[in-house]
Design a protein around this motif. Structure first.
Motif, short mmCIF file in Angstrom:
data_model
loop_
_atom_site.label_atom_id
_atom_site.label_comp_id
_atom_site.label_asym_id
_atom_site.label_seq_id
_atom_site.Cartn_x
_atom_site.Cartn_y
_atom_site.Cartn_z
N LEU A 215 52.16 41.85 43.14
CA LEU A 215 51.40 42.71 42.53
C LEU A 215 50.05 42.75 42.91
CD1 LEU A 215 53.08 42.09 38.80
CD2 LEU A 215 53.78 43.54 40.92
N GLU A 216 49.45 44.07 42.97
CA GLU A 216 48.02 44.17 43.45
C GLU A 216 46.92 43.81 42.66
OE1 GLU A 216 47.61 44.79 46.74
OE2 GLU A 216 49.66 44.56 46.81
N GLY A 217 47.08 44.19 41.35
CA GLY A 217 46.27 43.87 40.10
C GLY A 217 45.72 42.46 40.16
N LEU B 79 48.49 53.91 31.67
CA LEU B 79 47.93 53.33 33.05
C LEU B 79 47.51 54.08 33.93
CD1 LEU B 79 50.06 50.11 32.70
CD2 LEU B 79 48.06 50.36 31.66
N SER B 80 46.54 53.70 34.81
CA SER B 80 46.27 54.34 36.05
C SER B 80 45.78 53.62 36.89
CB SER B 80 44.98 55.32 35.77
OG SER B 80 43.85 54.62 35.37
N GLY B 81 45.91 54.02 38.25
CA GLY B 81 45.58 53.18 39.45
C GLY B 81 46.67 51.71 39.80
N VAL B 82 46.01 50.97 39.91
CA VAL B 82 46.86 49.74 40.56
C VAL B 82 47.81 49.38 39.36
CG1 VAL B 82 46.52 47.28 41.08
CG2 VAL B 82 45.03 48.97 42.16
N LEU B 83 47.31 49.14 38.10
CA LEU B 83 48.16 48.85 37.30
C LEU B 83 49.67 49.67 37.06
CD1 LEU B 83 45.89 47.62 34.46
CD2 LEU B 83 46.99 46.13 36.22
N ALA C 163 56.57 49.29 40.27
CA ALA C 163 57.37 48.48 41.20
C ALA C 163 58.13 47.68 40.71
CB ALA C 163 56.05 47.86 42.05
N VAL C 164 57.61 46.83 39.37
CA VAL C 164 58.35 46.01 38.57
C VAL C 164 59.54 46.64 38.07
CG1 VAL C 164 58.34 44.30 36.39
CG2 VAL C 164 56.44 44.47 38.17
N ASN D 229 47.91 37.87 41.11
CA ASN D 229 46.50 37.25 41.53
C ASN D 229 45.93 37.16 40.09
OD1 ASN D 229 44.37 36.23 42.78
ND2 ASN D 229 43.77 38.28 43.38
N THR D 230 45.56 36.15 40.12
CA THR D 230 44.57 35.54 38.78
C THR D 230 43.24 35.13 39.06
OG1 THR D 230 45.12 33.12 38.50
CG2 THR D 230 46.81 34.92 37.56
#
Length: 86
Positions: free
Chosen positions: A4-6, A26-30, A36-37, A53-54
């Motif tokens: 995941l990109e976010g 939601l918009s953008g990366v989320l 995708a999920v 990524n955290t």
């Protein structure tokens, strides 16, 4: 494994929940991560392996699709762990 990109905030219990039908759009990366999920879980009998990524580094785990119960939204839930250091 789906990456995941976010940048995500994970609870201290290392449990992650993504709501498939959020209250606010939601918009953008989320939005792309959620799509995708949804696609990966649909292709794998309701489960998918993810890396997120955290603020403290990359974590991985398996998310399972939870069907909506009374007054609940459809979601993807699972426990994550940090990647081993190399």
């Amino acid at each position: 494994m789906l990456r995941l990109e976010g940048l995500y905030a994970i609870s201290p219990t290392k449990r992650m929940t993504l709501f498939a039908d959020p209250i606010r759009p939601l918009s953008g990366v989320l939005a792309s991560d959620l799509q995708a999920v949804q696609d990966a879980c649909a292709a794998n009998a309701g489960q998918c392996a993810v890396q997120v990524n955290t603020a403290f580094g990359w974590m991985q785990g398996t998310l399972s699709e939870k069907t909506p119960a009374r007054l609940r939204l459809r979601s993807f839930e699972g426990h994550l762990s940090f990647l081993p250091r190399s």
